[in-house]
Design a protein around this motif. Structure first.
Motif, mmCIF file in Angstrom:
data_model
loop_
_atom_site.group_PDB
_atom_site.id
_atom_site.type_symbol
_atom_site.label_atom_id
_atom_site.label_comp_id
_atom_site.label_asym_id
_atom_site.label_seq_id
_atom_site.Cartn_x
_atom_site.Cartn_y
_atom_site.Cartn_z
ATOM 1 N N GLY A 177 47.056 39.704 31.383
ATOM 2 C CA GLY A 177 46.837 41.096 31.022
ATOM 3 C C GLY A 177 45.421 41.582 31.188
ATOM 4 N N SER A 178 44.459 40.684 31.442
ATOM 5 C CA SER A 178 43.064 41.095 31.613
ATOM 6 C C SER A 178 42.902 41.928 32.876
ATOM 7 C CB SER A 178 42.152 39.871 31.721
ATOM 8 O OG SER A 178 42.149 39.120 30.542
ATOM 9 N N LEU A 179 42.082 42.973 32.776
ATOM 10 C CA LEU A 179 41.772 43.819 33.926
ATOM 11 C C LEU A 179 40.602 43.199 34.679
ATOM 12 C CD1 LEU A 179 42.479 46.522 35.322
ATOM 13 C CD2 LEU A 179 40.679 47.573 33.927
ATOM 14 N N ALA A 180 40.774 42.994 35.981
ATOM 15 C CA ALA A 180 39.744 42.332 36.779
ATOM 16 C C ALA A 180 39.616 42.997 38.140
ATOM 17 C CB ALA A 180 40.082 40.848 36.961
ATOM 18 N N GLY A 181 38.404 42.954 38.666
ATOM 19 C CA GLY A 181 38.131 43.398 40.023
ATOM 20 C C GLY A 181 37.848 42.177 40.879
ATOM 21 N N VAL A 182 38.467 42.112 42.041
ATOM 22 C CA VAL A 182 38.319 40.958 42.936
ATOM 23 C C VAL A 182 37.744 41.444 44.257
ATOM 24 C CG1 VAL A 182 39.557 39.175 44.215
ATOM 25 C CG2 VAL A 182 40.213 39.699 41.863
ATOM 26 N N ASP A 183 36.719 40.757 44.725
ATOM 27 C CA ASP A 183 36.117 41.029 46.025
ATOM 28 C C ASP A 183 36.179 39.736 46.822
ATOM 29 O OD1 ASP A 183 34.665 42.070 48.150
ATOM 30 O OD2 ASP A 183 32.734 41.697 47.197
ATOM 31 N N GLY A 184 36.799 39.783 48.000
ATOM 32 C CA GLY A 184 36.934 38.561 48.779
ATOM 33 C C GLY A 184 37.485 38.816 50.165
ATOM 34 N N THR A 232 49.751 33.280 51.950
ATOM 35 C CA THR A 232 48.707 34.278 52.162
ATOM 36 C C THR A 232 48.096 34.584 50.810
ATOM 37 O OG1 THR A 232 49.898 35.221 54.039
ATOM 38 C CG2 THR A 232 48.202 36.584 53.039
ATOM 39 N N GLU A 233 46.765 34.510 50.721
ATOM 40 C CA GLU A 233 46.094 34.720 49.436
ATOM 41 C C GLU A 233 44.716 35.325 49.668
ATOM 42 O OE1 GLU A 233 46.156 30.756 47.891
ATOM 43 O OE2 GLU A 233 44.857 29.995 49.461
ATOM 44 N N VAL A 234 44.164 35.884 48.599
ATOM 45 C CA VAL A 234 42.806 36.398 48.636
ATOM 46 C C VAL A 234 41.885 35.300 48.131
ATOM 47 C CG1 VAL A 234 41.208 38.094 47.668
ATOM 48 C CG2 VAL A 234 43.517 38.788 48.326
ATOM 49 N N VAL A 235 40.931 34.906 48.961
ATOM 50 C CA VAL A 235 39.904 33.958 48.538
ATOM 51 C C VAL A 235 38.757 34.811 47.998
ATOM 52 C CG1 VAL A 235 38.330 32.129 49.232
ATOM 53 C CG2 VAL A 235 40.605 32.284 50.262
ATOM 54 N N ALA A 236 38.577 34.788 46.687
ATOM 55 C CA ALA A 236 37.618 35.670 46.031
ATOM 56 C C ALA A 236 36.200 35.145 46.180
ATOM 57 C CB ALA A 236 37.970 35.817 44.560
ATOM 58 N N ASP A 237 35.292 36.031 46.542
ATOM 59 C CA ASP A 237 33.866 35.726 46.512
ATOM 60 C C ASP A 237 33.321 36.000 45.114
ATOM 61 O OD1 ASP A 237 33.807 35.076 49.241
ATOM 62 O OD2 ASP A 237 33.506 37.172 49.796
ATOM 63 N N SER A 238 33.860 37.037 44.471
ATOM 64 C CA SER A 238 33.441 37.350 43.106
ATOM 65 C C SER A 238 34.594 38.015 42.367
ATOM 66 C CB SER A 238 32.212 38.267 43.096
ATOM 67 O OG SER A 238 32.558 39.549 43.567
ATOM 68 N N VAL A 239 34.592 37.824 41.051
ATOM 69 C CA VAL A 239 35.562 38.462 40.170
ATOM 70 C C VAL A 239 34.776 39.147 39.066
ATOM 71 C CG1 VAL A 239 37.456 38.099 38.546
ATOM 72 C CG2 VAL A 239 37.387 36.796 40.661
ATOM 73 N N GLN A 240 35.023 40.438 38.891
ATOM 74 C CA GLN A 240 34.362 41.210 37.837
ATOM 75 C C GLN A 240 35.320 41.372 36.670
ATOM 76 O OE1 GLN A 240 31.095 42.303 38.014
ATOM 77 N NE2 GLN A 240 31.087 41.065 39.865
ATOM 78 N N ARG A 290 37.818 41.924 54.672
ATOM 79 C CA ARG A 290 37.302 42.226 53.350
ATOM 80 C C ARG A 290 38.407 42.809 52.500
ATOM 81 N NH1 ARG A 290 34.280 39.544 52.022
ATOM 82 N NH2 ARG A 290 33.209 39.765 50.132
ATOM 83 N N VAL A 291 38.532 42.313 51.281
ATOM 84 C CA VAL A 291 39.552 42.774 50.351
ATOM 85 C C VAL A 291 38.875 43.107 49.029
ATOM 86 C CG1 VAL A 291 41.639 42.140 49.090
ATOM 87 C CG2 VAL A 291 41.320 41.350 51.424
ATOM 88 N N VAL A 292 39.180 44.287 48.491
ATOM 89 C CA VAL A 292 38.700 44.688 47.171
ATOM 90 C C VAL A 292 39.917 45.155 46.380
ATOM 91 C CG1 VAL A 292 37.196 46.239 45.878
ATOM 92 C CG2 VAL A 292 36.463 45.381 48.102
ATOM 93 N N LEU A 293 40.150 44.516 45.227
ATOM 94 C CA LEU A 293 41.323 44.819 44.406
ATOM 95 C C LEU A 293 40.919 45.025 42.957
ATOM 96 C CD1 LEU A 293 43.560 41.871 45.666
ATOM 97 C CD2 LEU A 293 43.771 44.256 46.364
#
Length: 166
Positions: free
Chosen positions: A68-75, A93-101, A4-7
């Motif tokens: 420049g957009s601020l985003a939250g990534v969960d994946g 190596t990459e984050v496969v996002a389930d959702s982007v806020q 699980r990755v949250v950025l």
């Protein structure tokens, strides 16, 4: 096992939207995430993390986020490899996002969108208020995000135990 990755970070360039041969949308973008500490010179460094998102959310990312957009990534973190044009093996190596806020309000000509519509909540419930009288009538009974829901002059709040999520 857990992966699980949250950025939270800012996009380093506009998202790259492409389509697979079967027509499935996929968007690639890089997120700059600040480190919590400074280096020996007192400067804050950042990590640049490659992200990918698929299907309808990919189209939303491409349409509403930009450099420049601020985003939250969960994946989840994923590694893959392929052979490049020279026949050399390349590992990614990459984050496969389930959702982007979308964590910042969308700007319309430099003014913020009234009504508190943030990109992350923009499509929730299938309603989107643009300040029209129709949108205001649809949202009766709901608190606007720029109003304080607890400013009721010190009166007790009437909440039953059935209303609590825990």
């Amino acid at each position: 096992m857990m992966n699980r990755v949250v950025l939270v970070g800012r996009l380093t360039k506009d998202p790259d939207l492409r389509y697979t041969p079967n027509g499935v949308p996929v968007a690639n973008f890089t997120l700059a995430v600040n480190r919590t500490f400074t280096n020996q010179q007192g400067e804050r460094e950042a990590d640049f993390i490659n992200c990918v998102i698929w299907r309808r959310p990919a189209e939303n990312v491409a349409n509403y986020l930009k450099k420049g957009s601020l985003a939250g990534v969960d994946g989840r973190l994923q590694t893959r490899s392929y052979d490049d044009q020279d026949g050399k093996r390349v590992y990614v190596t990459e984050v496969v996002a389930d959702s982007v806020q979308f964590l910042e309000p969308r700007s319309a000509g430099g003014s913020q969108d009234r009504g508190g519509n943030f990109g992350g909540n923009q499509f929730s419930g299938g309603q989107q208020s643009q300040g029209s009288s129709y949108g205001d009538q649809r949202n009766q009974g709901f608190t606007r995000t720029d109003e304080d829901p607890f400013s009721n002059d010190g009166q007790p709040i009437d909440i039953s135990d059935d209303d609590l999520p825990f």
